[in-house]
Design an enzyme around this catalytic site. Structure first.
Site, PDB file in Angstrom:
ATOM      1  N   SER A  16       0.861  -1.267   0.155  1.00 10.96           N
ATOM      2  CA  SER A  16       0.037  -0.072  -0.012  1.00 10.96           C
ATOM      3  C   SER A  16       0.820   1.146  -0.130  1.00 10.96           C
ATOM      4  O   SER A  16       1.791   1.337   0.992  1.00 10.96           O
ATOM      5  CB  SER A  16      -0.849  -0.202   1.431  1.00 10.96           C
ATOM      6  OG  SER A  16      -1.530   1.067   1.286  1.00 10.96           O
ATOM      7  N   ALA A  17       0.689   2.178  -0.941  1.00 13.17           N
ATOM      8  CA  ALA A  17       1.764   3.200  -1.224  1.00 13.17           C
ATOM      9  C   ALA A  17       1.598   4.441  -0.115  1.00 13.17           C
ATOM     10  O   ALA A  17       2.619   4.909   0.202  1.00 13.17           O
ATOM     11  CB  ALA A  17       1.291   3.890  -2.532  1.00 13.17           C
ATOM     12  N   HIS A  18       0.386   4.443   0.457  1.00 15.78           N
ATOM     13  CA  HIS A  18       0.456   5.459   1.503  1.00 15.78           C
ATOM     14  C   HIS A  18       1.183   5.504   2.732  1.00 15.78           C
ATOM     15  O   HIS A  18       1.199   6.171   3.651  1.00 15.78           O
ATOM     16  CB  HIS A  18      -0.995   6.001   1.860  1.00 15.78           C
ATOM     17  CG  HIS A  18      -1.830   4.965   2.794  1.00 15.78           C
ATOM     18  ND1 HIS A  18      -2.025   5.386   4.030  1.00 15.78           N
ATOM     19  CD2 HIS A  18      -2.573   4.068   2.241  1.00 15.78           C
ATOM     20  CE1 HIS A  18      -3.064   4.355   4.466  1.00 15.78           C
ATOM     21  NE2 HIS A  18      -3.254   3.568   3.318  1.00 15.78           N
ATOM     22  N   CYS A  38     -10.262   1.947  26.357  1.00 14.70           N
ATOM     23  CA  CYS A  38     -10.606   3.311  26.904  1.00 14.70           C
ATOM     24  C   CYS A  38      -9.776   4.396  25.911  1.00 14.70           C
ATOM     25  O   CYS A  38     -10.555   5.244  25.580  1.00 14.70           O
ATOM     26  CB  CYS A  38     -10.242   3.178  28.243  1.00 14.70           C
ATOM     27  SG  CYS A  38      -8.507   2.716  28.458  1.00 14.70           S
TER      28      CYS A  38
HETATM   29  C1  LIG Z   1      -1.157  -4.171   7.953  1.00 16.82           C
HETATM   30  C2  LIG Z   1      -2.108  -3.467   7.198  1.00 16.82           C
HETATM   31  N1  LIG Z   1      -2.602  -4.182   5.932  1.00 16.82           N
HETATM   32  C3  LIG Z   1      -3.645  -3.712   5.298  1.00 16.82           C
HETATM   33  C4  LIG Z   1      -3.823  -2.092   5.491  1.00 16.82           C
HETATM   34  C5  LIG Z   1      -4.750  -1.602   4.532  1.00 16.82           C
HETATM   35  O1  LIG Z   1      -4.134  -0.888   3.551  1.00 16.82           O
HETATM   36  P1  LIG Z   1      -4.910   0.459   2.826  1.00 16.82           P
HETATM   37  O2  LIG Z   1      -5.142   1.376   3.722  1.00 16.82           O
HETATM   38  O3  LIG Z   1      -4.233   0.591   1.555  1.00 16.82           O
HETATM   39  O4  LIG Z   1      -6.228  -0.424   2.201  1.00 16.82           O
HETATM   40  C6  LIG Z   1      -3.150  -1.381   6.493  1.00 16.82           C
HETATM   41  C7  LIG Z   1      -3.525   0.053   6.817  1.00 16.82           C
HETATM   42  O5  LIG Z   1      -3.633   0.531   7.773  1.00 16.82           O
HETATM   43  C8  LIG Z   1      -2.203  -2.135   7.219  1.00 16.82           C
HETATM   44  O6  LIG Z   1      -1.550  -1.417   8.183  1.00 16.82           O
END
Ligand SMILES: Cc1ncc(COP(=O)(O)O)c(C=O)c1O
Length: 379
Positions: free
Chosen positions: A200-202, A329
């Protein structure tokens, strides 16, 4: 001052990424499926990006399927291996990201596959002896093992190569969610010898809404969503050209100096651990914090009890420190963190995940420490 210590949630895009994307947004609007010059130009941009990415992670270009991000890629790996490869048994853990956990739940509901959850060790690592025992006891099954490379909440790292060797020995398919490690460690897919891998690029200063699934070229899967013939017929939908270019640019930049980024960020994480340990009595950490077995960008802190502990995250935010929670919490949600529950962590305390990037500075850690003290003193 505003300090961003939530880089495991998402990272800011670098200006180089924004520039590369802006150029494409301004100049390359053609539909990559069109056969005229505008379309061909857009198509060439995508295929060049695919080749560059494949080179960076050491695989063949056609093994990269661009997706809308990590969630779609995880879903595709799990559901396609069941519907197209005959998988009837999924082995995973209770601490995977929901993109895997909920996709597995959906697969059980829809296809009735068998599920096994591997035991975790005391500090939250996957118990490899238990993995072997499950594989050994179910030799007749067609198995997919889905284990994340690094846990996004506590940072524990999987010995991914060892797991891939185990999976090969038992002829099980192996998928790893590398969303938190791609762009942070050098990933050599050919050396890993794996079936599916998620990006995932972000999470490494690229754009949101774009990622890829690596699918080993020996596997023949069908699309998860029916549509056009894009991505060699495996993922319909007009391609996100600027996003793909952003992904490529971000991965190139991340891979340029992985070792020095790691040294810098690990230095900050160690510094924060040392300060917390010496300045706050009975502070604890979730997961393994040994640098050899822990993602250097994540630190999950379990604070001692104090009066306003339920307000910690909120007050840190008010003081200009953005981070995220773990316990019921602090997260403000009834369910709390399934990861901390899976690790049997003490969720009666305030659990906070601080996560860093190569742009985080020591001054920002000092600022966060000052605010933590201030909030705890207001008791
Ligand atoms: C370990 C993991 N897998 C998958 C994702 C999901 O990726 P996306 O936000 O690109 O759908 C995240 C994002 O929080 C993640 O941390």
């Amino acid at each position: 001052m505003n300090v961003y210590l939530d880089n495991a949630a998402t990272t800011p895009m670098t200006s180089e990424v924004v520039d590369a994307m802006t150029t494409v947004l301004r100049s390359n609007f053609g539909n990559p499926s069109s056969i005229h010059s505008f379309g061909r130009e857009a198509k060439a941009i995508i295929e060049n990006a695919r080749r560059s990415i494949a080179k960076l992670v050491n695989c063949v270009a056609k093994e990269i399927i661009f997706t809308s991000g990590g969630t779609e890629a995880d879903n595709m790996a799990i559901l396609c291996s069941i519907k197209d490869l005959g998988v009837n048994h999924v082995i995973t853990t209770s601490i995977e990201h929901h993109a895997v956990g909920h996709a597995v739940d959906a697969a059980i509901e829809k296809y009735g596959v068998k599920l096994s959850k591997v035991k975790l060790t005391e500090n939250g690592h996957v118990d490899l002896d238990d993995l072997v025992a499950i594989l050994e006891a179910n030799r007749a099954d067609k198995i997919l093992v889905s284990l994340m490379h690094a846990n996004n909440e506590v940072g524990n790292l999987l010995p991914i190569k060892k797991v891939s060797e185990i999976c090969r020995k038992y002829e099980a398919y192996f998928h790893s969610d590398t969303v938190q490690t791609m762009g942070h460690y050098a990933i050599d897919i050919a050396a890993l010898d794996i079936d599916f891998l998620t990006c995932s690029a972000h999470k490494f200063h690229g754009p949101k809404g774009v990622g890829f699934l690596y699918v080993n070229k020996n596997l023949k899967i069908n699309p998860l969503i029916e549509g056009g013939a894009q991505e060699r017929g495996l993922r319909g939908g007009t391609e996100n050209i600027s996003g793909i270019v952003g992904l490529k640019t971000a991965l190139e930049l991340a891979n340029e100096e992985t070792a020095s980024h790691q040294a810098h960020v690990q230095g900050l994480k160690t510094y924060m651990i040392e300060r917390l340990r010496s300045e706050i009595e009975d502070v604890r950490f979730h997961g393994d914090i040994d640098p050899a077995h822990s993602l250097y960008t994540v630190l999950n802190v379990c604070f001692p009890n104090f009066k306003k502990q339920e307000m910690l995250l909120f007050m840190l935010d008010l003081e200009g420190v953005a981070c995220s929670g773990g316990s019921a919490c602090t997260a403000g949600a009834n369910m709390g963190s399934h990861v901390l529950r899976g690790l049997n962590a003490d969720t009666s305390r305030s659990n906070v995940r601080f996560s860093f990037s190569r742009f985080t500075t020591k001054e920002e850690i000092d600022f966060a420490m000052e605010k933590i003290h201030k909030i705890m003193k207001e008791d």
